[in-house]
Design an enzyme around this catalytic site. Structure first.
Site, PDB file in Angstrom:
ATOM      1  N   GLY A 116       4.618   6.158  -3.163  1.00  0.00           N
ATOM      2  CA  GLY A 116       3.627   7.400  -3.833  1.00  0.00           C
ATOM      3  C   GLY A 116       4.610   6.617  -5.048  1.00  0.00           C
ATOM      4  O   GLY A 116       4.800   5.978  -5.639  1.00  0.00           O
ATOM      5  N   GLU A 156      -9.547  23.474  -8.207  1.00  0.00           N
ATOM      6  CA  GLU A 156     -10.828  21.609  -8.571  1.00  0.00           C
ATOM      7  C   GLU A 156     -11.087  21.999  -6.936  1.00  0.00           C
ATOM      8  O   GLU A 156     -12.933  21.966  -7.101  1.00  0.00           O
ATOM      9  CB  GLU A 156      -9.357  20.750  -8.615  1.00  0.00           C
ATOM     10  CG  GLU A 156      -8.606  20.810  -9.652  1.00  0.00           C
ATOM     11  CD  GLU A 156      -8.015  19.806 -10.136  1.00  0.00           C
ATOM     12  OE1 GLU A 156      -7.882  19.244 -11.909  1.00  0.00           O
ATOM     13  OE2 GLU A 156      -7.123  19.126  -8.995  1.00  0.00           O
ATOM     14  N   ASP A 209       8.464  15.138  -4.797  1.00  0.00           N
ATOM     15  CA  ASP A 209       8.031  16.132  -4.292  1.00  0.00           C
ATOM     16  C   ASP A 209       9.196  16.335  -3.461  1.00  0.00           C
ATOM     17  O   ASP A 209       9.574  17.579  -2.556  1.00  0.00           O
ATOM     18  CB  ASP A 209       6.573  16.123  -3.595  1.00  0.00           C
ATOM     19  CG  ASP A 209       5.369  16.923  -4.564  1.00  0.00           C
ATOM     20  OD1 ASP A 209       5.831  15.678  -6.231  1.00  0.00           O
ATOM     21  OD2 ASP A 209       5.137  15.953  -4.013  1.00  0.00           O
TER      22      ASP A 209
END
Lengths: 416, 416
Positions: free
Chosen positions: B12, B169, B299
């Protein structure tokens, strides 16, 4: 003046063209397809080899037809056609019709060996293309971590069966993928060691192309590293191997582009003559014998046209048939007064690899770079809408200069 | 001078940045990811709502790192991390290390109600996005052929849980899809009748945004037709319904954007402190307590930085952490001599719909069209490579003027 119900089965080149031509207030059109999109099949092999994204060669049927208010689009499977009662059984409903257009296309044929299907990958739908892409890319991933050299060799052996345009384009594309696109990407394996085999039962590749084009195609593919096997019919396909011309090739990837037959729904048409491939033998006006209100078009129809030409299963023929049927329906002519379908051969083209294609039209043969530019131009022009055209064009320009392929994404991590 | 082996788990933002910074002959890097691609997660909702194609926000890790010859990429799943023996168990092998960087990211959290997972759709991977796209588009297809009005109403009701950027969103995007993009495409149903519910447990949307931005976001979404539920915690999710704030909503589509927790691999780390969300509580130098050779980033890491700021789970923080760790490894500094990580807040932005976004940075708040242009610009600049950038830019320009969405293709016809 009554409204006529026209039911079109299939949103491929034939069915979609027919629907688009039936812009008439007196006509209500229902278009049924099991997918929600029209697929630009000639570029499907580029999705399979990671060159283009799905959305670039597929467009929702609804969005193509959204402004044509007399057309209703239904996403469903056709189960059975009852010509007597004029009803079509779908998976989720029944539809009647005044006119019926059967344009359900073709599916992969294994020449009576349906058991081979489980060991091979066809190339007719987006699902097929994504399955090939995933299997090919995962083969390289697995080879990178494999320890046993025999295992690595098997993973890096790919077989394409069928020397027609699909087989030639697929084999060329796989050769370029392994020898150039992926060249720098691995550390343990050398992707250029990949063996791509192209197997053809007959004596030459692209048998429908004239003159020296088949030989040129073979030589070109060989230069690109493809092993071409001619006069080499497949006699057996099993888990992890193919036997062709007496030779066994161990490979986890067997892509089947050898033949097509009509969608199986034609077998439900009681009393209608079919050819060996299950195609409907239509009358000269493309209607079914005894049913002037029912037509067949595209790959599902078999016909020798008014000029004595056997109409081939290619997209220009499908479009011409769809267009022809729309005109017959609009004129509501009686059967005896109907015109006779004539196929206008716009020529053939196939791409072998970067900067190399073969083109044949109006007695002219072309090969190499100019033919390849023509191929690019024609395919861009016929792509459905502006946005896809620009996007595909940019993709191609980008790939031409960088040798990168944009769509090399494996969607699901669940290894097969 | 010996070669150091650095093992990075996860490709990531954090892991990829770390690998890219470790351009050093003395270092051998192995990058493991269960996918073959790096995903630009901030635009994942646009894939889910048919605005972008998969390949436009994903890029093969191998191709990003192909020229960096000291990096080996492996596609595999991480099963277990043994800090004592310095070994990582993968599904298909075992890897040792001198330095380990754990950057496996987060997954959808159901706050202890894992049984809700089967009835909801997360939005963390391409698979997730494609599953949402398919379910949403099929709901319209089914509604078009449905007869029962209650069934149509249920099909045209979509629930988004979570009032953070993902939820906002996604809800805005679904509202535009149904009210504008699909407006002309159906004949039996009116897609504008679609009800999009956005459910938030707390008192406001985008709670991390300052000043009037949360209120502006709510008003704007309401204008677009989204029903916003505040102070409305979800108490039950079942097949075809959600109960939130005591109210039952019947809906076949429940998109879960309410929370994340660390990848479950952290539970295999014996003796390492984790926070409530399973995140690794790292030391100020991002190493694990007692294991100076092991780091966590992105994260999966929990940290209050040297300025007293709790580092949020956003991509700029992940990139900064990956970069920081690469520098520590390169300098081979002893633990006591290591610098302390400081998060540089570059601000936050979220898009609500066409021409409307909220932006907050360096004490400045912006909203509306200018904020939306900034959002576009920043996201285009940070997209990984040139080709994707051009392609996405064209897609957005095209959609802006036509309201079409290019990627509205349902790949598999097997209805769920």
């Amino acid at each position: 003046m009554t409204t006529k119900n026209v039911l079109i089965l299939g949103g491929g080149f034939a069915g979609l063209e027919c629907a688009k031509r039936l812009r008439d207030e007196k006509i209500r059109v229902t278009l049924v397809d099991r997918w929600n999109h029209h697929l630009f099949q000639p570029l499907l092999y580029q999705v399979a080899s990671g060159g283009l994204a799905m959305a670039e060669i597929a467009q929702p049927l609804r969005s193509i037809l959204s402004r044509q208010k007399n057309v209703t689009t239904i996403m469903d499977h056709v189960v059975h056609i009852d010509l007597q009662s004029k009803q079509v059984q779908l998976k989720d409903g029944v539809l009647g019709y005044d006119y019926l257009v059967i344009a359900l296309g073709a599916k992969t044929s294994f020449f009576g060996h349906d058991e081979w299907a489980q060991h091979t990958l066809g190339l007719k739908s987006l699902d097929d293309a994504m399955a090939i892409r995933k299997k090919v890319l995962l083969a390289f991933e697995k080879a990178e971590s494999a320890v046993d050299p025999a295992e690595v060799k098997k993973l890096l052996t790919m077989v394409v069966v069928g020397g027609g345009p699909t087989g030639v384009e697929m084999a060329g594309s796989l050769a370029e993928l392994s020898r150039i696109v992926l060249k720098e990407d691995f550390r343990q394996i050398d992707p250029a060691q990949t063996k791509v085999h192209l197997i053809e039962a007959g004596p030459k590749l692209l048998p429908l192309f004239p003159g020296g084009l088949p030989d040129y195609t073979r030589e070109r593919l060989q230069t690109m590293g493809v092993t071409v096997h001619l006069d080499c019919p497949v006699s057996e396909v099993g888990e992890g191997y193919v036997i062709a011309g007496g030779q066994r090739i161990d490979s986890g990837i067997v892509i089947w582009g050898a033949g097509v037959e009509a969608s199986e729904v034609t077998r439900t048409l009681a009393g209608i003559p079919l050819d060996r491939g299950g195609r409907i033998e239509v009358r000269p006006d493309l209607s079914l014998p005894g049913y002037p209100e029912v037509f067949a078009a595209g790959d599902i129809a078999a016909l020798t046209d008014k000029n004595g030409v056997k109409v081939p299963g290619v997209s220009p023929a499908a479009i011409q048939m769809g267009n022809f049927i729309a005109r017959v329906i609009q004129n509501e002519s009686t059967v005896s007064a109907r015109p006779t379908f004539g196929y206008w051969d716009k020529g053939s083209m196939a791409t072998i690899g970067r900067s190399a294609a073969v083109v044949s039209f109006a007695g002219i043969q072309m090969r190499g770079f100019i033919a390849w530019l023509m191929w690019l131009f024609v395919h861009l022009v016929f792509l459905m809408n502006m946005r896809n055209r620009i996007s595909v064009f940019l993709h191609w320009v980008w790939s031409y200069f960088t040798w990168q392929r944009g769509a090399r994404v494996i969607q699901s991590s669940r290894n097969p």
